[in-house]
Design a protein around this motif. Sequence first.
Motif, mmCIF file in Angstrom:
data_model
loop_
_atom_site.group_PDB
_atom_site.id
_atom_site.type_symbol
_atom_site.label_atom_id
_atom_site.label_comp_id
_atom_site.label_asym_id
_atom_site.label_seq_id
_atom_site.Cartn_x
_atom_site.Cartn_y
_atom_site.Cartn_z
ATOM 1 N N ASN A 163 0.830 -1.209 0.000
ATOM 2 C CA ASN A 163 0.000 0.000 0.000
ATOM 3 C C ASN A 163 0.863 1.257 0.000
ATOM 4 N N ALA A 164 1.936 1.244 0.782
ATOM 5 C CA ALA A 164 2.829 2.399 0.825
ATOM 6 C C ALA A 164 3.478 2.633 -0.533
ATOM 7 N N ALA A 219 -0.431 9.755 4.093
ATOM 8 C CA ALA A 219 -0.957 8.388 4.086
ATOM 9 C C ALA A 219 0.148 7.389 3.750
ATOM 10 N N ALA A 220 0.998 7.724 2.796
ATOM 11 C CA ALA A 220 2.103 6.831 2.427
ATOM 12 C C ALA A 220 3.076 6.669 3.590
ATOM 13 N N HIS A 255 2.259 1.795 -3.480
ATOM 14 C CA HIS A 255 1.238 2.318 -4.393
ATOM 15 C C HIS A 255 0.963 3.794 -4.112
ATOM 16 N N LEU A 256 0.881 4.139 -2.837
ATOM 17 C CA LEU A 256 0.646 5.535 -2.485
ATOM 18 C C LEU A 256 1.818 6.423 -2.891
ATOM 19 N N GLU A 257 3.038 5.918 -2.756
ATOM 20 C CA GLU A 257 4.200 6.700 -3.172
ATOM 21 C C GLU A 257 4.217 6.909 -4.678
ATOM 22 N N PHE A 274 1.529 6.952 -6.617
ATOM 23 C CA PHE A 274 0.449 7.893 -6.885
ATOM 24 C C PHE A 274 0.851 9.308 -6.494
ATOM 25 N N SER A 275 1.565 9.442 -5.364
ATOM 26 C CA SER A 275 1.977 10.782 -4.941
ATOM 27 C C SER A 275 2.976 11.388 -5.927
ATOM 28 N N GLN A 314 1.489 4.350 6.162
ATOM 29 C CA GLN A 314 1.556 2.949 5.750
ATOM 30 C C GLN A 314 2.979 2.402 5.901
ATOM 31 N N ASP A 345 -1.797 16.422 -2.391
ATOM 32 C CA ASP A 345 -0.398 16.004 -2.225
ATOM 33 C C ASP A 345 -0.081 15.735 -0.761
ATOM 34 N N VAL A 392 -1.921 12.521 0.530
ATOM 35 C CA VAL A 392 -1.382 11.267 0.002
ATOM 36 C C VAL A 392 0.006 10.982 0.565
#
Length: 74
Positions: free
Chosen positions: A11-12, A63-64, A14-16, A18-19, A67, A57, A60
Amino acid sequence: MTANTTRHRRNAQHLETFSGLLIAMTVLVLGVTVHAEVTGRPALKLVGVLVLLLVADVVVVKAARSQRARAEDR
């Protein structure tokens, strides 16, 4: 390594990813906004979009980091 740790790391990541894309879009909109301001075109809508992107930004990236911290705690 447990399943939860793997899930948090994934998840981290994916979030990174996306960020990174979100930050690239923010820089692009910043450039367009500056260009509009310099050339004298209306830029109020662009500034609104830029503010929304900056808020997204921050959310996200936090959140990263959360995670990533969860993955390291386990």
